[in-house]
Write an enzyme that holds these catalytic residues in place. Structure first.
Site, PDB file in Angstrom:
ATOM      1  N   ASN A 120       0.935  -1.237  -0.025  1.00  0.00           N
ATOM      2  CA  ASN A 120      -0.192  -0.026   0.156  1.00  0.00           C
ATOM      3  C   ASN A 120       1.044   1.130   0.134  1.00  0.00           C
ATOM      4  OD1 ASN A 120      -1.662   2.201   0.605  1.00  0.00           O
ATOM      5  ND2 ASN A 120      -2.580   0.976   2.457  1.00  0.00           N
ATOM      6  N   ARG A 167      -2.637  -1.882  -3.299  1.00  0.00           N
ATOM      7  CA  ARG A 167      -3.820  -1.290  -3.219  1.00  0.00           C
ATOM      8  C   ARG A 167      -3.413   0.084  -4.000  1.00  0.00           C
ATOM      9  NH1 ARG A 167      -5.283   2.503   2.428  1.00  0.00           N
ATOM     10  NH2 ARG A 167      -7.368   3.346   1.559  1.00  0.00           N
ATOM     11  N   HIS A 201     -11.644   4.711   0.048  1.00  0.00           N
ATOM     12  CA  HIS A 201     -11.755   3.918   1.224  1.00  0.00           C
ATOM     13  C   HIS A 201     -12.749   2.445   0.927  1.00  0.00           C
ATOM     14  CE1 HIS A 201     -10.856   7.420   4.126  1.00  0.00           C
ATOM     15  NE2 HIS A 201      -9.797   6.836   4.002  1.00  0.00           N
ATOM     16  N   ARG A 248      -6.534  17.463   5.586  1.00  0.00           N
ATOM     17  CA  ARG A 248      -7.468  17.873   4.459  1.00  0.00           C
ATOM     18  C   ARG A 248      -8.830  18.652   4.936  1.00  0.00           C
ATOM     19  NH1 ARG A 248      -7.863  11.762   1.918  1.00  0.00           N
ATOM     20  NH2 ARG A 248      -6.069  11.411   3.200  1.00  0.00           N
ATOM     21  N   GLU A 273      -7.593  -3.575   5.845  1.00  0.00           N
ATOM     22  CA  GLU A 273      -7.586  -3.240   4.228  1.00  0.00           C
ATOM     23  C   GLU A 273      -6.777  -4.279   3.788  1.00  0.00           C
ATOM     24  OE1 GLU A 273      -6.591   0.581   5.341  1.00  0.00           O
ATOM     25  OE2 GLU A 273      -8.425   1.536   3.901  1.00  0.00           O
TER      26      GLU A 273
END
Ligand code: ADP
Length: 396
Positions: A11, A94, A182, A242, A380
């Site tokens: 990832n 990913r 996500h 963010r 994940e």
């Protein structure tokens, strides 16, 4: 001598590389997980290898992680030292953007790589790093099956009304759409709900993935109906650094009145805003909860306010609510944020049990609560390992 079949998961973020090693002789079982942060600056490695083995946590020399390629070499050296006989037969990646058409993982052929390169302008900060990670892995494991798992794929079930912006139609055709992100986390949670709470899984569920990046997804029957992130991973909830949702007019103001370049505005919105910008202190929720300053509290207030607002909006999109599921570093660990999100939410059917919440139980609502509130740790990496194994199995 036969060796255990193993899958490596990668990832690659803008300055980090997360990795995992899974035994895939049966259902994927984790052997090691780790990450290298601050690639190209002051790199640091953390890795753990399961029970009975000491975890590793150390600063790296700049040369050990000058870029993603050298970071991968360092990660592989660490894994080789821990598991000298392991040889990855598949590498799962990913990848942030799968565009409008990839609604599931894909084996990385030259054609798929070409398409992913074409999608880079849609995720200019993340996609090039993902692709660099793939190139480095192909070089390191030329014989392994390379599989891409997309953050956008899970949301491809959402209806058109949640896929469009009110722009002239030509931009939709050019790919300016509400992709959602996500997806690997939501995919995992959907699968877990099916396993541990099948009736809830069939119903109307809102999942709040609250980590450094944060978003929410409304699902019916385990499939995405709506989410808070849109064209990029900037929309929706405020995050560590963010902005989350912001009036696009602010961009015009920053450029025209503050004299910023577009790159400066991008840097402002992605890296200097959110919890960090509002608190003036940190992007880390633990630090903000401990700080207790007016600014830190205001940052937490805004984070909670936006989650509650989106909760109402997503529940309306779903036509009601059967469960709210928290995951991600904040969702899984912060009792305070969960409590504040659920406060006074009886009107939507949520009633939190403070003791259960304090214990981080899986179900943290009261027995009387009309909708269930749950905490489900996400994974994940496991979603990536499963996809890699599935492709290997079907190829015999
Ligand atoms: P990423 O999106 O980088 O994977 P994580 O899912 O690991 O991020 O979440 C990181 C966030 O989780 C940080 O803001 C961190 O402060 C927060 N967090 C972790 N543990 C706790 C805790 N016990 N209480 C409050 N926040 C926590």
């Amino acid at each position: 001598m036969t060796t255990t079949p193993v899958a490596l998961t990668l990832n690659a973020g803008s300055s980090s590389l997360k990795f995992g090693l899974f035994d895939i002789s049966g259902a994927p079982a984790v052997m090691a997980v780790g990450q290298i942060d601050s690639i190209g600056k002051a790199p640091r490695l953390k890795a753990s290898f399961g029970p009975g083995r000491s975890p590793v946590s150390r600063d790296l020399t700049p040369a050990e992680a000058a870029d993603h390629k050298s970071a991968l070499a360092t990660a592989l050296a660490v894994l080789r030292e821990a598991f000298p006989r392991a040889k990855a037969s598949a590498v799962g990646h990913r990848v942030v953007h799968g565009g409008p058409s990839y609604d599931r993982p894909m084996v990385l052929t030259p054609e798929v790589m070409e398409e992913l390169r074409r999608l880079s302008p849609f995720a200019p900060i993340h996609q090039p790093h993902n692709l660099a990670g793939i190139d480095a892995a192909v070089e390191a494991f030329p014989e392994a099956l390379q599989v891409a798992c997309f953050d956008t794929a899970f949301h491809r079930t959402h209806p058109k009304v949640n896929d469009v912006f009110a722009l002239p139609r030509e931009y939709y055709d050019k790919g300016v759409r509400r992709y959602g992100f996500h997806g690997l986390s939501y995919d995992y949670i959907s699968g877990e709900l099916k396993r541990i709470a099948p009736l809830i899984h069939e119903g109307r569920v809102i999942v709040a993935h609250l980590g450094n990046g944060a978003s929410m997804c409304g699902m019916i029957g385990g499939r995405s109906v709506a989410s808070t992130m849109g064209f990029t991973a900037l929309d929706g909830l405020p995050m560590g650094t963010r902005t989350g949702q912001i009036d696009p007019g602010v961009i015009f103001y920053m450029v025209q009145q503050e004299g910023m370049s577009i790159d400066e505005v991008r840097q402002l919105f992605y890296s200097k805003s959110g919890l960090l910008g509002l608190s003036g202190l940190s992007n880390d929720m633990r630090a903000l909860e401990a700080a207790g300053t007016v600014e830190a509290n205001e940052a937490i207030d805004y984070f909670v306010f936006r989650i509650r607002r989106e909760l109402g909006g997503l529940a309306a999109a779903l036509g009601g609510l059967d469960a709210l599921v928290f995951c991600g570093g904040i969702g899984e660990n912060s009792r305070l944020i969960r409590e504040r999100v659920c406060e006074g939410m009886g009107w939507i059917g949520l009633e939190l049990d403070r003791e259960r919440n304090g214990r981080n139980d899986t179900v943290i609502s009261t027995d009387m609560s009309r909708a269930r509130v749950m905490v489900v740790p996400t994974n994940e990496e496991l979603v990536i390992a499963r996809a890699a194994k599935d492709f290997l199995d079907t190829r015999g």
